[in-house]
Structure formats: structure tokens, C-alpha cells
Design a protein around this motif. Structure first.
Motif, mmCIF file in Angstrom:
data_model
loop_
_atom_site.group_PDB
_atom_site.id
_atom_site.type_symbol
_atom_site.label_atom_id
_atom_site.label_comp_id
_atom_site.label_asym_id
_atom_site.label_seq_id
_atom_site.Cartn_x
_atom_site.Cartn_y
_atom_site.Cartn_z
ATOM 1 N N ILE A 83 101.019 104.716 67.260
ATOM 2 C CA ILE A 83 101.532 106.056 67.537
ATOM 3 C C ILE A 83 100.571 107.058 66.915
ATOM 4 O O ILE A 83 99.817 106.724 65.997
ATOM 5 N N THR A 84 100.589 108.288 67.417
ATOM 6 C CA THR A 84 99.601 109.256 66.950
ATOM 7 C C THR A 84 100.231 110.591 66.598
ATOM 8 O O THR A 84 101.276 110.969 67.134
ATOM 9 N N THR A 85 99.575 111.281 65.678
ATOM 10 C CA THR A 85 99.863 112.686 65.394
ATOM 11 C C THR A 85 98.610 113.514 65.659
ATOM 12 O O THR A 85 98.486 114.636 65.180
ATOM 13 N N GLY A 86 97.673 112.955 66.411
ATOM 14 C CA GLY A 86 96.361 113.565 66.624
ATOM 15 C C GLY A 86 95.427 113.049 65.547
ATOM 16 O O GLY A 86 94.572 112.204 65.779
ATOM 17 N N GLU A 87 95.543 113.566 64.372
ATOM 18 C CA GLU A 87 95.032 112.977 63.128
ATOM 19 C C GLU A 87 96.200 112.983 62.175
ATOM 20 O O GLU A 87 97.077 113.839 62.257
ATOM 21 N N GLY A 88 96.232 112.053 61.263
ATOM 22 C CA GLY A 88 97.334 112.042 60.310
ATOM 23 C C GLY A 88 97.486 110.702 59.634
ATOM 24 O O GLY A 88 97.007 109.678 60.122
ATOM 25 N N GLY A 89 98.126 110.728 58.494
ATOM 26 C CA GLY A 89 98.419 109.509 57.757
ATOM 27 C C GLY A 89 99.669 109.709 56.932
ATOM 28 O O GLY A 89 100.198 110.828 56.831
ATOM 29 N N ILE A 90 100.164 108.638 56.352
ATOM 30 C CA ILE A 90 101.380 108.734 55.536
ATOM 31 C C ILE A 90 101.360 107.628 54.489
ATOM 32 O O ILE A 90 100.766 106.563 54.710
ATOM 33 N N ILE A 91 101.962 107.915 53.347
ATOM 34 C CA ILE A 91 102.172 106.902 52.313
ATOM 35 C C ILE A 91 103.667 106.671 52.170
ATOM 36 O O ILE A 91 104.443 107.627 52.020
ATOM 37 N N THR A 92 104.086 105.414 52.234
ATOM 38 C CA THR A 92 105.473 105.076 51.938
ATOM 39 C C THR A 92 105.528 104.402 50.577
ATOM 40 O O THR A 92 104.608 103.699 50.169
ATOM 41 N N MET A 103 99.880 102.706 53.231
ATOM 42 C CA MET A 103 99.337 103.764 54.080
ATOM 43 C C MET A 103 99.377 103.362 55.543
ATOM 44 O O MET A 103 98.976 102.261 55.909
ATOM 45 N N PHE A 104 99.862 104.284 56.380
ATOM 46 C CA PHE A 104 99.784 104.143 57.831
ATOM 47 C C PHE A 104 98.923 105.272 58.390
ATOM 48 O O PHE A 104 98.960 106.391 57.877
ATOM 49 N N SER A 105 98.181 104.955 59.435
ATOM 50 C CA SER A 105 97.321 105.936 60.091
ATOM 51 C C SER A 105 97.883 106.286 61.456
ATOM 52 O O SER A 105 98.449 105.434 62.139
ATOM 53 N N PHE A 106 97.677 107.542 61.861
ATOM 54 C CA PHE A 106 98.164 108.009 63.157
ATOM 55 C C PHE A 106 97.035 108.589 64.001
ATOM 56 O O PHE A 106 97.244 109.527 64.782
ATOM 57 N N HIS A 107 95.840 108.011 63.846
ATOM 58 C CA HIS A 107 94.712 108.336 64.707
ATOM 59 C C HIS A 107 95.072 107.931 66.144
ATOM 60 O O HIS A 107 95.868 107.001 66.339
ATOM 61 N N PRO A 108 94.517 108.592 67.170
ATOM 62 C CA PRO A 108 94.913 108.294 68.555
ATOM 63 C C PRO A 108 94.779 106.841 69.007
ATOM 64 O O PRO A 108 95.491 106.429 69.937
ATOM 65 N N VAL A 109 93.910 106.037 68.390
ATOM 66 C CA VAL A 109 93.808 104.641 68.833
ATOM 67 C C VAL A 109 94.870 103.748 68.197
ATOM 68 O O VAL A 109 94.980 102.576 68.548
ATOM 69 N N GLY A 121 94.589 109.455 57.493
ATOM 70 C CA GLY A 121 94.792 108.238 56.718
ATOM 71 C C GLY A 121 93.922 108.151 55.482
ATOM 72 O O GLY A 121 94.348 107.636 54.441
ATOM 73 N N THR A 122 92.702 108.656 55.568
ATOM 74 C CA THR A 122 91.797 108.637 54.418
ATOM 75 C C THR A 122 92.349 109.494 53.289
ATOM 76 O O THR A 122 92.334 109.095 52.116
ATOM 77 N N ALA A 123 92.839 110.681 53.636
ATOM 78 C CA ALA A 123 93.450 111.561 52.639
ATOM 79 C C ALA A 123 94.657 110.889 52.001
ATOM 80 O O ALA A 123 94.883 111.014 50.786
ATOM 81 N N ALA A 124 95.429 110.157 52.809
ATOM 82 C CA ALA A 124 96.597 109.447 52.281
ATOM 83 C C ALA A 124 96.168 108.383 51.266
ATOM 84 O O ALA A 124 96.777 108.243 50.200
ATOM 85 N N LEU A 125 95.122 107.633 51.586
ATOM 86 C CA LEU A 125 94.610 106.636 50.645
ATOM 87 C C LEU A 125 94.108 107.288 49.366
ATOM 88 O O LEU A 125 94.332 106.778 48.266
ATOM 89 N N HIS A 126 93.419 108.409 49.510
ATOM 90 C CA HIS A 126 92.943 109.135 48.333
ATOM 91 C C HIS A 126 94.125 109.536 47.456
ATOM 92 O O HIS A 126 94.098 109.379 46.231
ATOM 93 N N GLY A 127 95.178 110.030 48.090
ATOM 94 C CA GLY A 127 96.366 110.399 47.330
ATOM 95 C C GLY A 127 96.977 109.219 46.600
ATOM 96 O O GLY A 127 97.413 109.344 45.451
ATOM 97 N N ALA A 128 96.997 108.063 47.250
ATOM 98 C CA ALA A 128 97.575 106.875 46.618
ATOM 99 C C ALA A 128 96.753 106.422 45.419
ATOM 100 O O ALA A 128 97.306 106.041 44.379
#
Length: 389
Positions: A189-198, A180-186, A61-68
Motif C-alpha cells: 500500500i502507498t502514501t506516495g512516500e511515507g513510513g511508520i514505526i509500530t 518499520m513499514f514503508s509506503f513507497h509506491p512499489v 521509511g528511511t526517516a522512520a528508521l532514523h527515528g527508531a
């Protein structure tokens, strides 16, 4: 029921079923492990779910925010307004681009960023707003988008807590310039680690794609020259922020259960509210009628003046009872690094006061009825034991 539960109850955790496991196994047996067809499928499923035109996945998610922040053209000398009541990533992403985060205080009822404070903080250097959907409850998106329009600003919605949430019957992820959405295990939903920008903006989408891959493009229409079908160009300094097919396969499987997960969380929240709302020593979470929270976190506020035990003592007693409470969050501007940048106690008094009184209780879809009742019983027991007589 015993006062000490044998199994530790965390404040949040992932929910993985056999279908999820098989989705990952299929990728492990395939030709693609890094960024391949599973990533594209996951991005398409997220975009379809939230109602956005595009989605770009990232390693976290942090990388996704950086990208945005990069895609918004933010750089040295610029300012970005955000909330102090968040994880540090919401502000760190601004620093990564050499810009300055500006903290606007929060609404004491919703705990989200206060729109009046946003207006007060805008200067000629302001280029964007990063509001955070704290605990899963959407911010006042109409007001924030209007402020942004009036001042020619981007809105980068940090919805790490809020996938599946709605604002005035619109899905979070379809409204802001970028979300930005985060997919950290807590998270839900999770991808292990991961984020996305819509996003619904084609130009931002293309910048995000290139940014996550070292600034490299193979798009023939964008090349300055062309040596042949193998040719690619690095056109700016990007990063290796790509999601893997292994992660994406897990996420694409998980999203099929997202609505079910959110409903289970809401059921737990209703039980908590029913038991805690009549206790004068506790303030339960406020829920705006026009904002449908997806309930990432359940946070209570302790009225310490009505208890003979302080927040730290309350926290420690809950931990001793094997309840994995937490505190979300230490206001970002109070972190030592940010104090070195010139931020100080008193900058955001509402957030600072809230921090002194809040505790996050366990909330995740695999909590059993017994788990939920145990948390309720222990909280109520501690309240009764430590009332001022």
C-alpha cells in the motif's frame, strides 16, 4: 503470444482506486493539509491492523528508521547489527546517529539475516539489531528477540517489505521493540512516500513523536518551564519528518484493501512457482512453513553454470521484452561509500554470491493474468534458448 509486449510491465507499482482518490480530495477540501486528523486516523488503523499499541508515521521509511535508532538511544561509538542484503537505508539510519553498522551475513535459503552470524558479531558496543524481512518473508523473530534479550539489545525490525506478513500466526509489527513499514509506491500500500514505526513501548512512542517534530513538545508534564498556553520547548535536536494529511488519507484508504492485495500477490506467486519450480536452471523462493510472507518481491536465482547466458544478458533480454526486471539488492557493504568506511568484498560471502545470481520478476496486485503468463513464457523461452546443449 508475441515475444515483445507493447506495454511495459514494471517489477512493482501502486494500485489506486476511486475510493483512494476521493479520500485525498476530501483532505484537499478540508482545513488540514499537513499533520492533522487524517494522520492520527491512519496511525490508528495501522496499529489496529498489526496489533501494536502505538504507531508513529513519518515522511518516508528511511526517516522512520532514523527515528527508531534515535529512540533506542543509539549514538556515537555504538554498533548496530544488520544485513547487507537490503536497501541502503537499513544501514544509513545507523550512520545518521554517528554509530557503526555491522553486517551479519545471510541465510542461503531464506536470504534473511543469519541468526548465528548475529551472535558472532555482538560486542560490548552493540546496542541494537536491525533485521530485514527480505521480500516480505519475516526473519526468525523468536530467535532474534531471544538474542536481544540475552544481550540487552533493541530489535528494530525493518519490515518495509512485510506489512501483512505473519510469523507463527502473529502479525509483523506486533513483536519487535519497533517495526518499520514503508509506503513507497512499489510496496503493498502507498502514501506516495511515507513510513511508520509500530511499537508497544510508551516511552519509545513518545520519543518518536517528538523526534519527527524538531524535538519539540507541548506536553505540560515535560516542560522545564511554562509561559502560557502557547508555550512549547525544543528539548533535543529532532527533524521535520512528519507525514501530511494528504498522504495519510491515501494510506488509510489503501489499508482497507491490503488483505485483498496480498491475496492477489500470493496467487501470482503460486503461478510463478508452478511454472518455474521444475526448471533446473532456476531456484525459486524458499518459504518457511512458520512464516507467512506478504510477497513484496518475487526473486529467482539463476544457476549460471547451467545456462550459456549470464545474469546480465538474461536481465537485458527480459528488459528488451518490456519486462521491468530489477535486482534486489547490491549488498550494502559493496557500495563505494561503505568501502570507504572499511568494508570490503569477502565480508559477507553468502550475500555476495547471491547477488551475482538473482533477478526480481514483476509482482504487483494489478498484474493481469495475461501479464503474468507473458512473464512466465518469456522466462521459460530464454531458459530453453540458452541451455547448455
Amino acid at each position: 503470444m508475441s515475444d515483445v509486449k507493447q506495454n511495459f510491465i514494471p517489477y512493482g507499482r501502486q494500485s489506486i482506486d476511486e475510493k483512494d482518490i476521493q479520500a485525498v480530495v476530501e483532505v484537499l477540501k478540508s482545513d488540514y493539509l499537513t499533520t492533522g486528523p487524517a494522520v492520527q486516523r491512519f496511525e490508528e488503523k495501522v496499529a489496529e491492523y498489526v496489533g501494536s499499541e502505538y504507531a508513529v508515521s513519518f515522511s518516508n521509511g528511511t526517516a522512520a528508521l532514523h527515528g527508531a535508532v534515535f529512540a533506542a538511544g543509539i549514538g556515537e561509538g555504538d554498533e548496530v547489527i544488520t544485513t547487507p542484503m537490503t536497501f541502503v537505508a537499513s544501514a544509513n539510519c545507523v550512520l545518521y546517529q554517528g554509530a557503526e553498522p555491522v553486517f551479519a551475513d545471510i541465510d542461503p535459503k531464506t536470504y534473511n539475516i543469519n541468526t548465528d552470524e548475529i551472535r558472532d558479531k555482538i560486542t560490548d558496543k552493540t546496542k541494537a539489531i536491525i533485521p530485514v524481512d527480505f521480500t516480505g518473508q519475516p526473519v526468525d523473530l523468536d530467535e532474534i528477540m531471544e538474542i536481544a534479550k540475552e544481550n540487552n539489545l533493541y530489535v528494530i525490525e525493518d519490515a518495509a517489505h512485510a506489512i501483512g506478513a505473519t510469523y507463527k500466526d502473529r502479525k509483523v509489527g506486533s513483536i519487535a521493540d519497533m517495526t518499520m513499514f514503508s509506503f513507497h509506491p512499489v510496496k503493498h500500500i502507498t502514501t506516495g512516500e511515507g513510513g511508520i514505526i509500530t511499537t508497544n513501548n510508551r516511552k519509545l512512542y513518545e520519543k518518536l513523536l517528538q523526534f519527527r517534530t524538531h524535538g519539540i513538545t507541548r506536553d505540560i508534564s515535560s516542560l522545564s518551564e511554562n509561559h502560557g498556553p502557547w508555550y512549547y520547548e525544543m528539548q533535543f535536536l529532532g527533524y521535520n519528518y512528519r507525514m501530511t494529511d494528504i498522504q495519510a488519507a491515501l494510506g488509510a484508504s489503501q489499508i482497507d484493501n491490503l488483505d485483498k492485495f496480498i491475496e492477489k500477490r500470493k496467487e501470482i506467486v503460486q503461478k510463478y512457482n508452478k511454472e518455474f519450480s521444475h526448471l533446473k536452471e532456476i531456484i525459486t523462493p524458499y518459504q518457511s512453513p512458520e512464516r507467512n510472507s506478504s510477497w513484496h518481491l518475487y526473486i529467482i536465482q539463476l544457476k549460471s553454470e547451467l545456462l550459456s547466458i549470464n545474469r546480465k544478458g538474461f536481465f537485458e533480454k527480459l528488459r528488451q521484452a518490456n519486462i521491468g526486471v530489477n535486482v534486489h539488492y547490491i549488498p550494502v557493504h559493496l557500495q563505494p561509500y561503505y568501502k570507504e568506511l572499511g568494508f570490503k568484498t569477502g565480508d559477507c560471502p553468502v550475500a555476495e554470491n547471491l547477488y551475482e545470481h538473482i533477478i526480481t520478476l514483476p509482482l504487483y496486485q494489478d498484474m493481469t493474468d495475461e501479464d503474468v503468463q507473458y512473464v512466465i513464457n518469456i522466462v521459460k523461452k530464454l531458459i530453453v534458448e540458452h541451455q547448455i546443449k
